[in-house]
Enzyme design. Structure first.
Site, PDB file in Angstrom:
ATOM      1  CG  ASP A   1      -1.779   1.213   1.345  1.00 39.65           C
ATOM      2  OD1 ASP A   1      -2.945   1.124   0.916  1.00 39.65           O
ATOM      3  OD2 ASP A   1      -1.309   2.260   1.853  1.00 39.65           O
TER       4      ASP A   1
ATOM      5  CE1 TYR B   1       0.377   7.695   2.747  1.00 43.01           C
ATOM      6  CE2 TYR B   1       0.980   5.474   2.096  1.00 43.01           C
ATOM      7  CZ  TYR B   1       0.100   6.352   2.706  1.00 43.01           C
ATOM      8  OH  TYR B   1      -1.042   5.855   3.274  1.00 43.01           O
TER       9      TYR B   1
ATOM     10  CE  LYS C   1      -3.867   4.782   1.149  1.00 41.61           C
ATOM     11  NZ  LYS C   1      -2.429   4.430   1.053  1.00 41.61           N
TER      12      LYS C   1
ATOM     13  CG  HIS D   1      -4.775   9.935   0.621  1.00 43.63           C
ATOM     14  ND1 HIS D   1      -3.424   9.985   0.379  1.00 43.63           N
ATOM     15  CD2 HIS D   1      -4.891   9.405   1.862  1.00 43.63           C
ATOM     16  CE1 HIS D   1      -2.757   9.507   1.417  1.00 43.63           C
ATOM     17  NE2 HIS D   1      -3.627   9.155   2.345  1.00 43.63           N
TER      18      HIS D   1
END
Length: 284
Positions: free
Chosen positions: A53, A58, A83, A116
């Site tokens: 994931d 990120y 996401k 997200h």
């Protein structure tokens, strides 16, 4: 020496409402950077992980892609989630967003694409969802879902499009069980996926006396007991670790079960609706 591709995965899969399935336990990657996440994915593959994931936010999709390529596994053996955050909300913005993610990941498609956050103040999540539906139909995402959505957001999304998300990824642990949200998701046929499954903001969870007792009873770590709780509640769970020993521990939760008394004891750790839920959206 055993090659990664020959390592059997003990992780069961759960069916998605749009077809296909998702491994019930995966590797979370926030806040690992590109270098750390590449190494983590290679180590995870050797242990038997097949689900990873990530997210644009990120900042590690390049490293995730490198790790997938270096894992020795064929593409169809991996379940990959990413996401798209607020920058890509609004009509058609997700098209370029996903194309950029796929380029960073080195993939032709993702297995699961998530919005997200709902960001209801912008009121763009429905048009974003409409774009996600087209991306799924084009084969760039095998399944589509959401993250950090509440029931009101989901009702609006489903009412406007008739398309039910496959997954709702939310912050969830025995300290914040989100029972009402989970019940709503289940009623709609949505799988609930747990981020920060070991407690996150409620730092006292793993040191609780209840978990210490259950860990001793089952000869497991407190973290393993918590992850087993997620699995037995029908949740998908994505603990993050860059440590191969911890990754192995997180994966080794399918050889024991919590009984009714154990589950009742864990219920006492619930601090109430949305307790400890992180409202800081700079990361997850």
């Amino acid at each position: 020496m055993t090659t990664p591709a020959s390592v059997p995965s003990a992780v069961p899969s759960l069916s998605l409402n749009s077809g296909g399935s998702i491994p019930q336990l995966g590797l979370g990657t926030w806040p690992l950077d590109d270098a750390a996440v590449e190494k983590a994915i290679v180590a995870a593959a050797e242990l038997g992980y097949r689900h990873v994931d990530t997210a644009v936010k990120y900042g590690n999709e390049v490293g995730v892609g490198r790790g997938l390529a270096a894992s020795g596994l064929e593409r169809d053996q991996w379940f990959v989630t990413t996401k798209l955050d607020g920058e890509y909300q609004g009509q058609d913005r997700a098209v370029a967003g996903l194309d950029a993610s796929l380029d960073r990941l080195g993939l032709d498609y993702v297995d699961l694409l998530l919005i997200h956050w709902p960001l209801p103040g912008r009121d763009e999540f429905v048009s974003t969802w409409e774009t996600f539906i087209r991306l799924r139909d084009a084969g760039k995402a095998r399944a589509i879902g959401v993250s950090n959505f509440k029931s009101a957001h989901l009702e609006k999304l489903i009412g406007a499009t008739g398309v039910v998300p496959a997954v709702n990824q939310i912050q969830l642990s025995p300290a914040s069980t989100r029972r009402e949200q989970r019940a709503y998701d289940t009623e709609q046929g949505i799988l609930t996926e747990s981020w920060s499954p070991l407690g996150g903001g409620s730092g006292d969870l793993l040191s609780s006396a209840v978990l210490a007792r259950l860990a001793e009873k089952h000869d497991r770590t407190p973290g393993q007991v918590v992850l087993r709780w997620h699995v037995q509640n029908g949740l998908v769970v994505i603990p993050k670790s860059a440590n191969p020993q911890r990754m192995a521990e997180n994966l080794d939760i399918f050889g024991f079960s919590l009984d009714a008394d154990d589950l009742a004891a864990l219920d006492t750790l619930d601090e109430g609706p949305d307790a400890g839920v992180d409202s800081d959206r700079s990361g997850h």
